[in-house]
Design a protein around this motif. Structure first.
Motif, PDB file in Angstrom:
ATOM      1  N   LYS A 141      46.601  35.466  34.826  1.00 56.00           N
ATOM      2  CA  LYS A 141      45.336  36.354  34.207  1.00 56.00           C
ATOM      3  C   LYS A 141      44.004  36.126  36.121  1.00 56.00           C
ATOM      4  CE  LYS A 141      44.825  35.995  29.555  1.00 56.00           C
ATOM      5  NZ  LYS A 141      43.987  35.947  28.525  1.00 56.00           N
ATOM      6  N   GLY A 142      45.216  35.077  36.582  1.00 57.32           N
ATOM      7  CA  GLY A 142      44.265  35.156  37.725  1.00 57.32           C
ATOM      8  C   GLY A 142      42.444  34.114  36.889  1.00 57.32           C
ATOM      9  N   ALA A 143      42.338  33.904  36.369  1.00 57.63           N
ATOM     10  CA  ALA A 143      40.996  33.619  35.325  1.00 57.63           C
ATOM     11  C   ALA A 143      40.845  32.813  33.869  1.00 57.63           C
ATOM     12  CB  ALA A 143      39.561  34.759  35.880  1.00 57.63           C
ATOM     13  N   GLY A 144      40.504  32.094  33.952  1.00 59.43           N
ATOM     14  CA  GLY A 144      40.127  31.606  33.070  1.00 59.43           C
ATOM     15  C   GLY A 144      39.085  29.902  33.204  1.00 59.43           C
ATOM     16  N   CYS A 145      39.162  29.724  31.682  1.00 58.41           N
ATOM     17  CA  CYS A 145      38.121  28.494  31.309  1.00 58.41           C
ATOM     18  C   CYS A 145      39.208  27.270  31.035  1.00 58.41           C
ATOM     19  CB  CYS A 145      37.219  28.355  30.563  1.00 58.41           C
ATOM     20  SG  CYS A 145      36.206  26.678  30.513  1.00 58.41           S
ATOM     21  N   LEU A 146      39.186  25.711  32.435  1.00 57.89           N
ATOM     22  CA  LEU A 146      39.971  25.064  32.383  1.00 57.89           C
ATOM     23  C   LEU A 146      39.427  23.526  32.186  1.00 57.89           C
ATOM     24  CD1 LEU A 146      42.842  26.037  34.862  1.00 57.89           C
ATOM     25  CD2 LEU A 146      42.635  25.967  32.772  1.00 57.89           C
ATOM     26  N   GLY A 147      38.232  23.896  31.989  1.00 57.47           N
ATOM     27  CA  GLY A 147      37.229  22.087  32.180  1.00 57.47           C
ATOM     28  C   GLY A 147      37.429  21.768  30.757  1.00 57.47           C
ATOM     29  N   LEU A 148      37.289  20.357  30.337  1.00 58.24           N
ATOM     30  CA  LEU A 148      36.961  19.917  28.803  1.00 58.24           C
ATOM     31  C   LEU A 148      35.362  19.823  28.898  1.00 58.24           C
ATOM     32  CD1 LEU A 148      39.901  17.562  29.451  1.00 58.24           C
ATOM     33  CD2 LEU A 148      39.185  19.685  27.881  1.00 58.24           C
ATOM     34  N   ASN A 149      34.714  19.518  28.233  1.00 59.74           N
ATOM     35  CA  ASN A 149      33.588  18.854  27.531  1.00 59.74           C
ATOM     36  C   ASN A 149      33.830  17.451  27.199  1.00 59.74           C
ATOM     37  OD1 ASN A 149      30.680  18.470  26.521  1.00 59.74           O
ATOM     38  ND2 ASN A 149      30.317  20.350  25.852  1.00 59.74           N
ATOM     39  N   ILE A 150      33.177  16.908  28.432  1.00 60.32           N
ATOM     40  CA  ILE A 150      32.875  15.316  27.984  1.00 60.32           C
ATOM     41  C   ILE A 150      32.034  15.005  26.916  1.00 60.32           C
ATOM     42  CG2 ILE A 150      32.300  12.859  29.541  1.00 60.32           C
ATOM     43  CD1 ILE A 150      32.655  14.132  31.449  1.00 60.32           C
TER      44      ILE A 150
END
Length: 221
Positions: free
Chosen positions: A86-95
Motif C-alpha cells: 500500500k505504501g503506508a501503514g503502521c508498523l509500530g509496537l506499543n511497548i
C-alpha cells in the motif's frame, strides 16, 4: 592461514541455551557463534568467513540472576507486507502493551581469549587476497574500529576487545575441566529458506574450549 587472538571482557554475558523457552539461561562458556560475531563486528566481508579454533576462559565461571523488561511480540510479517504493497501503514509496537518481565541466569565478570582464522569464499575473485583482509583486520583492531559494537551474547552486554600479539606472555586460563554437554555451534544457512542449528559436544579442558572444524564429524545437525 594466520590465526588471530582477541581478548574480550565484560561485566555480563548471556549465551542463551535454545532449549530454554521462557527464561534466558546462558551456557557456561561463550559459544563459537558468539565468538565469530565478535570478529565479524570488527571486519565483515561477504567473501570471507571467520572460523573459531578455541576459546580460553580467563576468569572463574560465575552467575547472576537478573530480572529484566522485554518486549514479548514482533511486528507481523503480514502487516509489513500490506504496508509495503500500500505504501503506508503502521508498523509500530506499543511497548506498554507488549512488555513482559522475565528473569535470566547470566554470566558475570567474564574474560575470554578467542583464537580464530578466516578463509576466502569460492566467489572471492582475484582482487580479494588473504593479505588484503589480514592487513585490513589488523589496522582496524589496532585502532579499536568496528562495524558495530561487539557484545557478549546479548546486545546490551557490550564488551571490550584487544588484539593479543603473544599468548605466551599472557595470563593462563582457569584451571577447570568439565563436560559442557551439547552446545550450539552455529546456524547452517546452506538452505537459505530453512536455516538449521548445528551442535557439538563441548568440553572445557584446563580452561580451554577447543572448537572442531565446521565440516567435522563432531558437528551434528
Amino acid at each position: 592461514m594466520k590465526t588471530y587472538c582477541l581478548e574480550v571482557s565484560g561485566d555480563f554475558a548471556c549465551f542463551t541455551r535454545p532449549e530454554m523457552k521462557v527464561e534466558r539461561v546462558s551456557y557456561d562458556v561463550m559459544t563459537p557463534s558468539s565468538a565469530r560475531a565478535i570478529f565479524e563486528s570488527i571486519l565483515w566481508k561477504p567473501v570471507i568467513r571467520w572460523h573459531i579454533d578455541q576459546i580460553e576462559v580467563l576468569k572463574p565461571i560465575r552467575w547472576v540472576s537478573i530480572r529484566r523488561n522485554e518486549v514479548g511480540a514482533v511486528i507481523s510479517v503480514r502487516n509489513a507486507q500490506e504496508a509495503m504493497n500500500k505504501g503506508a501503514g503502521c508498523l509500530g509496537l506499543n511497548i506498554e502493551d507488549e512488555r513482559q518481565q522475565r528473569a535470566g541466569l547470566f554470566l558475570r565478570d567474564v574474560t575470554y581469549r578467542i583464537h580464530a582464522h578466516f578463509e576466502l569464499q569460492p566467489n572471492a575473485g582475484e582482487n580479494n587476497t588473504p593479505a588484503k583482509f589480514l592487513d585490513m583486520f589488523e589496522r582496524r583492531v589496532e585502532k579499536g574500529q568496528c562495524v558495530n559494537q561487539p557484545y557478549l551474547g546479548c546486545r546490551e552486554f557490550a564488551c571490550n576487545f584487544r588484539l593479543v600479539d603473544s599468548v605466551q606472555a599472557q595470563s593462563n586460563s582457569v584451571a577447570e575441566t568439565r563436560d559442557l554437554g551439547w552446545m550450539l555451534y552455529d546456524m547452517d544457512y546452506s538452505d537459505a529458506t530453512d536455516p538449521q542449528p548445528r551442535f557439538f559436544r563441548a568440553a572445557l579442558e584446563n580452561g580451554i574450549l577447543r572448537v572442531p572444524a565446521w565440516n567435522s564429524h563432531e558437528v551434528k545437525g
